[in-house]
Design an enzyme around this catalytic site. Structure first.
Site, PDB file in Angstrom:
ATOM      1  N   LYS A 112       0.607  -1.059   0.246  1.00 19.15           N
ATOM      2  CA  LYS A 112       0.137  -0.014  -0.039  1.00 19.15           C
ATOM      3  C   LYS A 112       1.160   1.423   0.076  1.00 19.15           C
ATOM      4  O   LYS A 112       0.568   2.160  -0.924  1.00 19.15           O
ATOM      5  CB  LYS A 112      -1.123   0.165   1.268  1.00 19.15           C
ATOM      6  CG  LYS A 112      -2.193  -1.197   0.626  1.00 19.15           C
ATOM      7  CD  LYS A 112      -3.316  -1.101   1.756  1.00 19.15           C
ATOM      8  CE  LYS A 112      -4.742  -2.157   1.315  1.00 19.15           C
ATOM      9  NZ  LYS A 112      -4.013  -3.283   2.052  1.00 19.15           N
TER      10      LYS A 112
HETATM   11  C1  LIG Z   1      -4.393  -4.368   1.227  1.00 19.43           C
HETATM   12  C2  LIG Z   1      -3.823  -5.442   0.870  1.00 19.43           C
HETATM   13  C3  LIG Z   1      -4.397  -7.265   0.444  1.00 19.43           C
HETATM   14  C4  LIG Z   1      -5.371  -7.060  -0.605  1.00 19.43           C
HETATM   15  O1  LIG Z   1      -5.387  -5.591  -1.340  1.00 19.43           O
HETATM   16  P1  LIG Z   1      -6.580  -5.112  -2.526  1.00 19.43           P
HETATM   17  O2  LIG Z   1      -5.642  -4.409  -3.071  1.00 19.43           O
HETATM   18  O3  LIG Z   1      -7.621  -4.958  -1.026  1.00 19.43           O
HETATM   19  O4  LIG Z   1      -7.496  -6.841  -3.189  1.00 19.43           O
HETATM   20  C5  LIG Z   1      -3.226  -7.907   0.027  1.00 19.43           C
HETATM   21  N1  LIG Z   1      -2.736  -8.007   1.061  1.00 19.43           N
HETATM   22  C6  LIG Z   1      -1.807  -6.736   1.635  1.00 19.43           C
HETATM   23  C7  LIG Z   1      -0.852  -7.200   2.698  1.00 19.43           C
HETATM   24  C8  LIG Z   1      -2.605  -6.219   1.877  1.00 19.43           C
HETATM   25  O5  LIG Z   1      -2.361  -5.150   3.008  1.00 19.43           O
END
Ligand SMILES: *Cc1c(COP(=O)(O)O)cnc(C)c1O
Length: 465
Positions: A112
């Site tokens: 993220k």
């Molecule tokens: C947010 C997240 C996901 C999922 O991603 P999306 O874009 O919501 O599908 C997967 N793994 C981790 C570690 C995350 O923080």
């Protein structure tokens, strides 16, 4: 570039306005009206670019009418200089034609950061120019909150309020939020669960009268278009390193809200030869069921070892549906209204289109642990539980053995030591250097009752002038 709503009833916006919005007023999500595309020659030439250079190339057409090229370059260089690996998104090989794309070298150790580090800087740039201030509000069950706080902590025009369920996020995740210093950062521990937090955020967006009139409220969850945009870059980066466009590449993506994998879909539409996109889910398999049964319905939430993928509905899936239904906003509005009332069934045409690019897998906690252990045994490489789900799905996918499969490693294993222990590994999972003293740092957090009025009052009282 104009952005339009998936439900067809909201005015088109430019990039700046889309950046400063959450949902469209008709309840839809913003998507680009048209996509830029790159020719095979242009993609081949990308092999020479480092990550920030490539990011400029991919992002520029989406923001061109709002941000001059030189300013964009400075913003992007500053963003990715924050990452601790000089390649920004390095790859590791696990087996023949099996690769892992490490997306956890940012400040909070999850993918993220790729989007939220950029989002914070873009917001600050736009707000500075407009002489405006905004409030960012979000609810988090883990990774989003810390990434948003780290991304916006230096922004003088932003006050940020992140709600998390009191005593229900992991200690590493909580400390990554509460130890960040800044008088514009507010962590609110709500005495309720994640759904309560999310409901309060929704209510605040629906009625903003508790804030001064000139103070916009901005969403940082994955419905924000700028987050998706930033994530397109690493699909190109990985594929080109493995021989695209001459060679097709498949991706396995640990999926919750469908934001990350939707960026992969856009990369394919922009010209990248993607063989397949594998939706890897945990027991919360609403998308896997949608793809295998053509039925889409909300389901009860299960708590798993991969908490960042614990969702009951995937908000960004609507963006894909918009394309699967010929960008017919009225059809999507109707579909989503029926979804809110129960279950929906997809048309044969929509399903055939989805299956031409996507496949899916559901991986439970037992299989997740088994994969963490197996990958450790085979190559002494430690996967976090989310990435392990991706690797498992990649191995089961049945993609032609001649095609390289890249699993997106979405988090660093040190964020989830319990899962690593559950996998039977006794290795100490050390935090990277910049976080070694995380457990000694002072925390700042406000515990509030599960009460909307209390949250609103706290926010109104703590805005900076
Ligand atoms: C947010 C997240 C996901 C999922 O991603 P999306 O874009 O919501 O599908 C997967 N793994 C981790 C570690 C995350 O923080």
């Amino acid at each position: 570039m104009k952005y339009i709503s998936t439900r067809g009833q909201a005015p088109a916006l430019n990039f700046e306005d889309v950046l400063l919005t959450g949902l469209a007023p008709d309840g839809g999500l913003y998507v680009p009206e048209t996509l830029p595309t790159f020719s095979a020659e242009e993609i081949a030439a990308m092999a020479e670019l480092d990550y920030p250079q490539l990011a400029q190339k991919i992002v520029a057409p989406f923001v061109a009418d709002c941000i001059p090229a030189d300013d964009l370059r400075a913003i992007i260089e500053d963003t990715y200089a924050e990452f601790r690996h000089t390649a920004v998104a390095p790859m590791v090989q696990l087996a023949h034609n099996q690769w892992v794309l490490e997306l956890f070298h940012g400040p909070t150790l999850a993918f993220k950061d790729f989007a939220l580090q950029l989002l914070g800087r873009l917001l600050d740039y736009v707000l500075e120019r407009r002489h405006r201030k905004v409030v960012i509000m979000g609810a988090t069950s883990g990774d989003t909150g810390s990434a948003a706080i780290e991304g916006c902590k230096r922004c003088s025009n932003i006050d940020i309020f992140i709600l998390h369920p009191h005593q229900r996020v992991s200690e590493v995740q909580r400390r990554q939020m509460t130890t960040v210093v800044g008088d514009n950062i507010h962590n609110l521990a709500v005495q309720g669960n994640f759904d309560d937090c999310q409901a309060m955020v929704k209510a605040c967006f629906a009625d903003r009268s508790f804030l001064p009139e000139d103070r916009g409220l901005v969403a940082v969850n994955s419905i924000n278009w700028a987050r998706i945009m930033a994530q397109i870059v690493y699909y190109f980066y990985a594929a080109v390193a493995l021989g695209a466009p001459a060679r097709k590449v498949a991706f396995s993506v640990p999926t919750g809200n469908f934001g990350d994998i939707f960026a992969g879909y856009l990369a394919q539409r922009m010209g990248l030869p993607v063989e397949r996109l594998i939706i890897a889910t945990n027991r919360n398999d609403v998308l896997h069921r949608a793809l295998t049964t053509a039925t889409y319905s909300r389901q009860t939430l299960h708590h798993t070892l991969s908490p960042s993928m614990d969702i009951s509905v995937s908000s960004n899936f609507e963006r894909l549906l918009f394309d699967l239904y010929d960008r017919d906003g009225a059809a999507i509005a109707d579909l989503m209204a029926r979804f809110d009332a129960g279950a929906i069934h997809f048309s044969d045409t929509a399903m055939a289109r989805a299956h031409s690019l996507f496949s899916s897998a559901c991986v439970d906690d037992t299989q997740t642990c088994a994969q963490i252990a197996a990958t450790w045994d085979e190559c002494e490489y430690l996967l976090d539980p989310h990435s392990a789900i991706g690797v498992r799905a990649a191995l089961e996918s049945g993609v032609d053995a001649a095609v390289p499969v890249v699993t997106l490693a979405t988090a660093h294993p040190a964020k989830f030591p319990d899962a690593v222990r559950s996998a039977g590994l006794t290795e100490e999972v050390g935090l990277p250097l910049h976080l070694r003293d995380l457990f000694e740092r002072p925390e700042r957090c406000e515990v509030l009752p599960n009460d909307l009025a209390a949250v609103r009052a706290f926010m109104a009282d703590n805005l900076r002038d």
